[in-house]
Design an enzyme around this catalytic site. Structure first.
Site, mmCIF file in Angstrom:
data_model
loop_
_atom_site.group_PDB
_atom_site.id
_atom_site.type_symbol
_atom_site.label_atom_id
_atom_site.label_comp_id
_atom_site.label_asym_id
_atom_site.label_seq_id
_atom_site.Cartn_x
_atom_site.Cartn_y
_atom_site.Cartn_z
ATOM 1 N N HIS A 37 -3.541 -5.605 1.044
ATOM 2 C CA HIS A 37 -3.386 -5.901 2.465
ATOM 3 C C HIS A 37 -3.802 -7.343 2.728
ATOM 4 O O HIS A 37 -4.709 -7.874 2.092
ATOM 5 C CB HIS A 37 -4.263 -4.974 3.310
ATOM 6 C CG HIS A 37 -3.805 -3.556 3.340
ATOM 7 N ND1 HIS A 37 -2.637 -3.171 3.940
ATOM 8 C CD2 HIS A 37 -4.362 -2.427 2.827
ATOM 9 C CE1 HIS A 37 -2.496 -1.851 3.828
ATOM 10 N NE2 HIS A 37 -3.524 -1.388 3.144
ATOM 11 N N CYS A 72 0.831 -1.203 0.000
ATOM 12 C CA CYS A 72 0.000 0.000 0.000
ATOM 13 C C CYS A 72 0.871 1.262 0.000
ATOM 14 O O CYS A 72 1.535 1.546 -0.992
ATOM 15 C CB CYS A 72 -0.973 -0.018 1.177
ATOM 16 S SG CYS A 72 -2.373 1.109 0.964
#
Length: 512
Positions: free
Chosen positions: A451, A340
């Site tokens: 994630h 991310c």
């Protein structure tokens, strides 16, 4: 007798990190084991560890773990207000799973009364669907400077007509003063809401504690409903990155030299550090959180985690010398993995034309991936399935492997030059075709938005076994599903807490 509207119980603490979240998880598991339909609730949570529900809403990870303990899917009603700090004084406000704006601390304090109806509505919806709701407070109910606009502690207990268990952490010291002092600072009506006291994280002989328990009951007029022992190696993810500060300084311990050395860069605004919990739970690994390049050494792999303020965290990396150290390690063949915000930082540039995170402006990334990112106001929050778009042997990524599951939480749109290693084929249950991630052509550098990628057992095992082969270590056996490991940890937690609390009295408080 089962009732149509849920009975409520609330857990509050004398301070932050007194163990409220873990105790709520334990109670949810105990009630579920006893056959009750139970749900957790925390009206306002401040955390940089978040999760995406099946509906695409964002919520705090602590309530996700509590939902798993209750045996139910997580829903944003369990955490209607999530604050994600972006600076020392400001935070992104997530309301009912969606970004509602960015506020400085003073402004947020002023608008809290406007958010209270949303919290009460979420609680009401939960009470209509479940038989028991276990509420969690935040910080301390005795914060006299904040009580006039409280929407998470005693105001919620009153609204839910919930008896309160007040928890103190004896391991930190001063537990008697903190319990007595908290009760002294409450208003008489609030003090009446406290039904009992709980001592948490006790080490030693309980017989030596008994005189103190008697003192508490005589001084406060409140019963001590349990003493919960310090549970070593609990194996459940921490509520927030604050807990990382309580670890050691990131140096490698001599006792761990026969294990894989996995270094996570501890960014000032690190988010979703829970991504690395599955790696920590594997035998033969040590996960260190490093913020000083002198302690980095030459690990087996370096991870750049998510970030809630990529501009600030990029400046930190350069200022601290960690950016130069990362570059040296990558050039010398040490794998570097970014997730991310870490993925964005590994790229060539990050542009923020609308001032979403750090702009308006543009910053140069580390240049280890052929990626350019533009920040956007619309936040991508999805549960996803992805397949490998190419072979990345050192990572364990292969088109022949089963699809990966995970979730996206990002405000950047990244453009990749060349092929992408992942293809997202499903978002929130709908078929899509979205390319994600990047790899360096020659160096072992990888990044993506996914994630939870290491919660996938086949990729985690292949990745760790590649690193073990390079070290001449034996390969890992089958480590099993991450969710199954958490289930065992939750059962262990519930067993300890059930044996430590006066559950008969707690059921009596609920009228059940």
């Amino acid at each position: 007798m089962r009732r149509s509207r849920a009975r409520c119980l609330m857990v509050q603490g004398t301070s932050s990190h007194a163990g409220k979240s873990v105790l709520v998880a334990a109670l949810c598991r105990i009630f579920a084991q006893d056959g009750w339909r139970v749900a957790p609730f925390k009206s306002q949570n401040m955390s940089l560890n978040s999760y995406v529900t099946a509906e695409g809403g964002e919520m705090g990870r602590a309530q996700v773990l509590q939902a798993q303990a209750a045996g139910i899917p997580p829903h944003t009603d369990m955490n209607p207000i999530l604050l994600k700090p972006t600076s020392e004084k400001g935070a992104q406000v997530v309301l009912n799973g969606r970004v509602a704006g960015h506020l400085e601390a003073g402004d947020y304090h002023r608008v809290k009364p406007d958010l209270l109806p949303h919290a009460l509505a979420a609680l009401d919806r939960l009470r209509s669907r479940y038989e028991i709701v276990v509420l969690e407070g935040a910080g301390s109910p005795a914060e006299v400077n904040l009580k006039d606009r409280d929407i998470v502690n005693m105001s919620m207990a009153v609204a839910a007509e919930a008896p309160v268990l007040l928890v103190g952490d004896i391991d930190r010291g001063g537990v008697f003063a903190s319990l007595v002092g908290t009760l002294e600072l409450l208003e008489p009506g609030e003090r009446e809401m406290v039904a009992g006291l709980v001592i948490n994280r006790f080490r030693g002989e309980e017989e030596l504690l008994r005189p103190g328990l008697g003192f508490l009951e005589r001084r406060t007029g409140k019963p001590v409903l349990g003493v919960i022992p310090y549970i070593r190696d609990l194996g459940l993810e921490e509520e927030d990155s604050v807990n990382l500060e309580e670890r050691d300084d990131g140096r490698r311990r001599p006792s761990s030299l026969d294990r894989l050395d996995l270094a996570v860069i501890r960014l000032p605004y690190i988010s979703n550090a829970t991504d690395f919990q599955p790696l920590e739970r594997e035998s033969g690994t040590e996960v260190r959180y490093v913020e000083d390049p002198r302690h980095l050494g030459v690990p087996d792999c370096v991870f750049l985690p998510g970030s809630k303020s990529v501009g600030s965290d990029l400046s930190f990396l350069r200022r601290s010398g960690l950016a130069a150290a990362l570059m040296r390690l990558a050039v010398n063949g040490v794998p570097v993995v970014g997730i991310c915000g870490g993925y964005q930082i590994l790229g060539r540039s990050i542009e923020d034309p609308e001032g979403v995170e750090f702009g308006p402006g543009r910053v140069e990334g580390l240049g280890l991936l052929p990626v350019d990112t533009v920040m956007a106001r619309d936040k991508q929050t999805h549960q996803v399935k992805a397949v490998a778009g190419m072979e990345v042997p050192w990572l364990g990524l292969s088109p022949s492997h089963p699809p990966l599951t995970g979730y996206e939480i990002h405000m950047g749109i990244s453009r990749v030059e060349g092929g992408t290693p992942l293809l997202i084929v499903e978002r929130d249950g709908k078929r899509v075709k979205v390319e994600d991630g990047a790899v360096h052509e020659e160096l072992p550098v990888f990044g993506c938005y996914l994630h939870g990628i290491f919660e996938n057992p086949h990729l985690r095992k292949a990745f760790l076994n590649h690193l073990r082969r390079l070290r001449g270590l034996e390969p890992l056996g089958d480590s099993g599903e991450w969710d199954s490991q958490r289930e065992r940890c939750l059962d262990r937690l519930a067993e300890v807490v059930r044996g430590s609390l006066d559950m008969e009295r707690i059921y009596s408080l609920l009228g059940l």
